[in-house]
Design an enzyme around this catalytic site. Structure first.
Site, PDB file in Angstrom:
ATOM      1  N   PHE A  60       1.136   5.045   1.018  1.00 11.47           N
ATOM      2  CA  PHE A  60       0.509   6.020   1.907  1.00 11.47           C
ATOM      3  C   PHE A  60       1.033   7.412   1.571  1.00 11.47           C
ATOM      4  O   PHE A  60       2.209   7.562   1.232  1.00 11.47           O
ATOM      5  CB  PHE A  60       0.870   5.712   3.366  1.00 11.47           C
ATOM      6  CG  PHE A  60       0.191   4.478   3.904  1.00 11.47           C
ATOM      7  CD1 PHE A  60      -1.009   4.568   4.604  1.00 11.47           C
ATOM      8  CD2 PHE A  60       0.750   3.225   3.711  1.00 11.47           C
ATOM      9  CE1 PHE A  60      -1.637   3.433   5.097  1.00 11.47           C
ATOM     10  CE2 PHE A  60       0.128   2.080   4.197  1.00 11.47           C
ATOM     11  CZ  PHE A  60      -1.073   2.184   4.894  1.00 11.47           C
ATOM     12  N   THR A  64       0.864  -1.176   0.000  1.00  8.64           N
ATOM     13  CA  THR A  64       0.000   0.000   0.000  1.00  8.64           C
ATOM     14  C   THR A  64       0.901   1.226   0.000  1.00  8.64           C
ATOM     15  O   THR A  64       1.935   1.246   0.668  1.00  8.64           O
ATOM     16  CB  THR A  64      -0.927   0.007   1.230  1.00  8.64           C
ATOM     17  OG1 THR A  64      -1.755  -1.147   1.158  1.00  8.64           O
ATOM     18  CG2 THR A  64      -1.821   1.245   1.252  1.00  8.64           C
TER      19      THR A  64
END
Ligand code: PEP
Ligand code: MN
Length: 672
Positions: free
Chosen positions: A274, A272
């Site tokens: 961020f 992921t």
């Protein structure tokens, strides 16, 4: 024994001291670079250090792969250290606690990513938890928090649209990014069989990333909560061992529950990205890799997006992301989120933005920040100048006066008429075509875990580029070894990961494609299947580069038409392979058609590699043919190797022993 162990302990301590001393020197260097405004990275020097160290290591009997891995990490550490020094200056973090707004509680992935991003600062970190992204953004807008940590995209489930939209309507700037490997685990209060689990709590993004695992559980109910860590709190509160949660291992340890199953995500490499946002923009030092993010909307007329995007080409700036979102209130109109490599304080980037403004009806800069994707330097083989000889044959590979290609050809996308420039195909960090010479090597069949690991090590140590290995084998006799199938694929993937090599394996039927493409970086279509049109069409729908081998009775025209089947379905990444054809000659297994290489190069823009192993079928004749292949302008070779060819389960006669392969790679370097 004790004495020996004591000596090892002493050596380890000396190694640590040396590493720490090296770090101190790196910091001295950055201060020196600061004074003179030198670049932080000097990739030539990095390559040089690695190559030299590998050579010295070899002389000391140390394995090339092992040494380059260790020193790549040491160099990375030094780059990170220097980057951090510079970024800390531009971020101007004051003393005192840093307040960070996150969606989720401590133990959630946002929390772990924030800890990674701010790991180097000594300030105390205070976390403010919220249940939705809007509140996270608001918390920074009204000065309750200094930074917001927002997940923006995931490699499995894609973009997180609420975050994009929230950012656009806020007045926050992006000041950093963090890449975080998300390893989902199934957690519970006590060990129970998976089919006794009645209900699983988690966040809906985590559920999407683990959809295959959840689907395999059949009847289990799934309930969504605001974040993964909260799902742990939920099962602790409910106190039922039949309830489980999906969250990280770190969160399990933090909150005191058991890990029932590790790594349940659809993809092993589940990352992921961020974003770190604050109220004020930062200026990124020009010497570290920077990224800029913006939002634009183009005029609602034909060609306006192309016009806007061609500005990037004009300024030679690389776009890393383009995401479209609907414009609320204007049905069927879109705005675009765009990331590109570049620093807002560069004149070239400023000019690009000015120019872009002329082609857009909305343009907002979201921020400029340090890019976390570090391009790694690789060691190269040091070649003794005296040894390298110019080949006698002079090939004009890129001649301007190509013979006119006939207009009535039956293929189009594969043709030079359609595309003038050589196609370059990227397989992870290996480029095939356009002047790079690539060596693909490995056993005919993957026979065992140890066998493929030992081949991978040999491939890596000799600076070859891609690991091959057959899992499904097309054999003339139905009684011959047919390959170990998916088990072999797992071994091959593991070997590729351990030695940081892309992998290639053959697919023989349509039903294998999806499962093989999930794990293999490249797909091979074997000679016997060159005109299996349904197989060609199906690999044409995947995103994996395809190595298409010439059929043993196929003409060049038929090979190019077979490539067209793949290209026409959407997959533009085809590499052609000459592997010998059937002629009246019986002295060799097949006849290597070397004239095919310059002929194909003239007709097509696709890269061409040569497989001398299957062409000649005899191990002592592979070296001269490999050299000839390079000399006639091939983009690479594919070679079969085996730790003990006499015991090989397929194609032992043509498989090189490791010492012969080593010699071959050395000899190849001498051909320019
Ligand atoms: C192979 O590369 O393992 C193979 C079977 O080759 P071909 O399809 O060229 O015979
Ligand atoms: Mn073979």
């Amino acid at each position: 024994m004790k004495e020996l162990r004591d000596r090892i302990n002493q050596l380890d301590e000396s190694l640590l001291k040396l590493l720490s001393e090296r770090r101190t020197l790196s910091m001295d260097i950055i201060r020196e670079k600061e004074k003179h405004e030198y670049n932080i990275r000097d990739k030539e020097r990095e390559k040089d250090i690695l190559s030299r160290i590998v050579e010295t290591g070899k002389k000391l009997g140390l394995d090339t792969h092992y040494i380059s891995k260790i020193f790549q990490d040491i160099i990375d550490d030094s780059i990170n250290l220097q980057n951090e020094f510079v970024i800390r200056k531009s971020n101007k973090i004051e003393s005192g606690a840093v307040k960070i707004a996150i969606q989720g509680i401590e133990g959630s992935f946002s929390h772990l990513a924030a800890k990674k991003f701010f790991g180097h600062i000594s300030n105390e970190l205070v976390f403010n938890s919220f249940s939705d992204f809007e509140s996270v953004i608001e918390s920074v807008e009204n000065d309750e928090s200094d930074y917001a940590i927002l997940p923006i995209e995931n490699t499995t489930s894609g973009s997180i649209n609420e975050v994009y939209d929230g950012l656009l309507s806020s007045n926050l700037s992006i000041v950093g990014e963090e890449l975080f490997q998300v390893k989902h685990c199934l957690l519970g209060l006590e060990e129970i069989p998976l089919n006794n689990i009645q209900k699983i709590f988690t966040h809906y993004q985590a559920a999407r990333q683990c959809s295959k695992f959840l689907y395999s559980l059949n009847k289990t109910q799934v309930e969504f909560l605001d974040d993964t860590a909260k799902s742990i709190i939920k099962i602790i509160e409910l106190r039922k061992p039949e309830y489980a949660a999906i969250a990280s291992k770190e969160a399990a340890a933090l909150l005191g529950v058991k890990v029932l199953r590790e790594e349940i995500a659809n993809q092993a490499g589940n990352y992921t990205r961020f974003l770190v946002c604050s109220k004020s923009q930062i200026v990124v030092d020009k010497r570290i890799p920077a990224k800029t993010s913006l939002v634009l909307a183009t005029a609602h007329k034909a060609g306006s997006l192309v016009e806007a995007l061609s500005v990037f080409k004009e300024y030679g700036i690389n776009m890393t992301k383009l995401q479209s979102r609907p414009i609320i209130g204007n049905p069927w109109e879109e705005k675009f989120y765009l990331d590109f490599e570049g620093n807002l304080s560069d004149l070239n980037v400023q000019k690009l933005i000015d120019e872009l403004g002329k082609h857009t009806r909305y343009l907002k800069i979201l921020g400029c920040y340090q890019s976390k994707e570090i391009e790694k330097s690789k060691p190269v083989k040091i070649i003794n100048e005296k040894e390298s000889i110019e080949p006698e044959i002079n090939i004009e590979n890129k001649s301007e006066e190509r013979i006119e290609v006939k207009n009535n050809i039956s293929y189009k996308l594969a043709s030079r008429l359609y595309k003038k420039d050589d196609t370059i195909i990227k397989v992870r960090d290996v480029s095939i075509g356009g002047g790079n010479f690539v060596i693909i090597a490995g056993p005919c069949s993957v026979e065992s875990y140890d066998q493929i690991i030992s081949c991978a090590k040999e491939v890596k140590n000799n600076f070859a580029h891609i690991l091959r290995g057959g899992c499904f084998k097309p054999r003339t006799s139905p009684y011959a070894f047919q390959g170990l199938g998916y088990e072999a694929l797992d071994f091959l993937k593991d070997a590729g990961e351990q030695y940081d090599l892309p992998i290639i394996t053959e697919v023989m039927s349509v039903d294998q494609i999806e499962k093989v493409a999930e794990k293999s970086d490249m797909l091979q279509i074997g000679a016997r299947n060159m005109q299996n049109f349904s197989l060609l069409s199906e690999v044409g729908k995947t995103m994996r580069p395809v190595l298409l081998k010439r059929g043993m009775m196929a003409s060049i025209d038929e090979l190019l038409n077979a490539a067209e089947y793949i290209l026409a379905r959407g997959n533009r990444q085809v590499i052609l392979c000459e592997r010998g054809i059937r002629t009246f000659e019986t002295a060799t297994r097949n006849t290597l058609d070397l004239s095919a290489i310059p002929v194909i190069k003239e007709l097509s823009h696709l890269p061409v590699v040569v497989d001398p192993s299957h062409a000649v079928g005899q191990r002592d004749k592979i070296l001269p043919l490999a050299k000839a292949a390079k000399a006639v302008g091939a983009d690479g070779i594919m070679i079969e190797i085996h730790p003990d060819p006499d015991k090989a389960l397929s194609d032992g006669l043509q498989s090189l022993r490791f010492d012969q392969f080593r010699k071959l790679t050395e000899e190849m370097d001498k051909i320019k």
